[in-house]
Design an enzyme around this catalytic site. Structure first.
Site, PDB file in Angstrom:
ATOM      1  N   HIS A 173       0.806  -1.292  -0.156  1.00 24.07           N
ATOM      2  CA  HIS A 173      -0.236   0.380   0.248  1.00 24.07           C
ATOM      3  C   HIS A 173       0.914   1.768   0.126  1.00 24.07           C
ATOM      4  CE1 HIS A 173       0.125   2.092   4.141  1.00 24.07           C
ATOM      5  NE2 HIS A 173       0.678   1.010   4.288  1.00 24.07           N
ATOM      6  N   CYS A 174       0.244   2.012  -0.429  1.00 23.01           N
ATOM      7  CA  CYS A 174       1.241   3.622  -0.487  1.00 23.01           C
ATOM      8  C   CYS A 174      -0.397   4.487   0.507  1.00 23.01           C
ATOM      9  CB  CYS A 174       1.338   3.596  -1.431  1.00 23.01           C
ATOM     10  SG  CYS A 174       0.003   4.206  -3.049  1.00 23.01           S
ATOM     11  N   LYS A 175      -0.850   6.319   0.054  1.00 22.74           N
ATOM     12  CA  LYS A 175      -1.036   6.924   0.000  1.00 22.74           C
ATOM     13  C   LYS A 175      -3.273   6.621  -0.479  1.00 22.74           C
ATOM     14  CE  LYS A 175      -1.779  12.007   0.788  1.00 22.74           C
ATOM     15  NZ  LYS A 175      -3.115  11.634   1.698  1.00 22.74           N
ATOM     16  N   ILE A 179      -4.153   4.119   1.683  1.00 20.00           N
ATOM     17  CA  ILE A 179      -3.641   4.156   3.484  1.00 20.00           C
ATOM     18  C   ILE A 179      -5.458   5.067   3.262  1.00 20.00           C
ATOM     19  CG2 ILE A 179      -2.071   6.117   3.802  1.00 20.00           C
ATOM     20  CD1 ILE A 179      -2.154   4.989   6.552  1.00 20.00           C
TER      21      ILE A 179
END
Length: 172
Positions: free
Chosen positions: A59-61, A89
């Site tokens: 995952h990232c932003k 996220i």
């Protein structure tokens, strides 16, 4: 290459079943806000990801970095089933899943660069319009610096901001 995307609910179920959650954002982003149990392996260090047979969820932003680097992430995971947390996220938070937030950590460096560059450009324009035209040079200098950073990948402003007192990590 495209990796399968999991919803926050499906990600929660996979984590409960033993999957690993890998946060590919920078250490500064992870320190300020993270999903409980997520392991931070920034994208530039993804080759250091320990391999095992458990499923891996990256995952990232917002999900854009993970999707753009799917092939690299899949290779780093080896033979393990590999997924992306759809929406990153941000989607996790919107789904009401738990987040650890540490507001005592400084803002991410890129946000600091955006704020500083915007303030300098605005100051140059206002001073150029209201005081003396030579102040327009400040806006031109900042714009040229941003273009240089985009072309070369090296940002002098980010490097300068990293050593500012508010960005120094407390020594344990």
């Amino acid at each position: 290459m495209t990796l399968a995307t999991l919803s926050p609910a499906d990600t929660r179920a996979a984590l409960d079943a033993g999957a690993r959650l890998i946060d590919i954002r920078g250490a500064d982003e992870h320190a300020r806000e993270r999903i409980p149990g997520a392991i931070n392996v920034p994208l530039y260090r993804i080759g250091d990801l320990p391999r095992d047979c458990r499923p891996v969820i990256f995952h990232c932003k917002s999900g854009m970095r993970t999707a753009a680097n799917a092939a690299q992430l899949s290779a780093a995971a080896g033979n393990a089933p590999t997924y992306i947390l759809g929406g990153g996220i941000d989607a996790w938070r919107q789904a009401g899943q738990p987040i650890i937030t540490d507001r005592s950590q400084p803002l991410e460096i890129m946000r600091q660069v955006q704020i500083t560059a915007g303030a300098l450009v605005l100051t140059g324009v206002l001073l150029g319009a209201l005081v003396a035209p030579n102040f327009f040079g400040l806006s031109a200098f900042v714009g040229a610096g941003l273009m240089f950073a985009g072309v070369t990948g090296w940002c002098g402003m980010a490097n300068l901001l990293r050593v500012m007192p508010w960005n120094r990590r407390a020594k344990a």
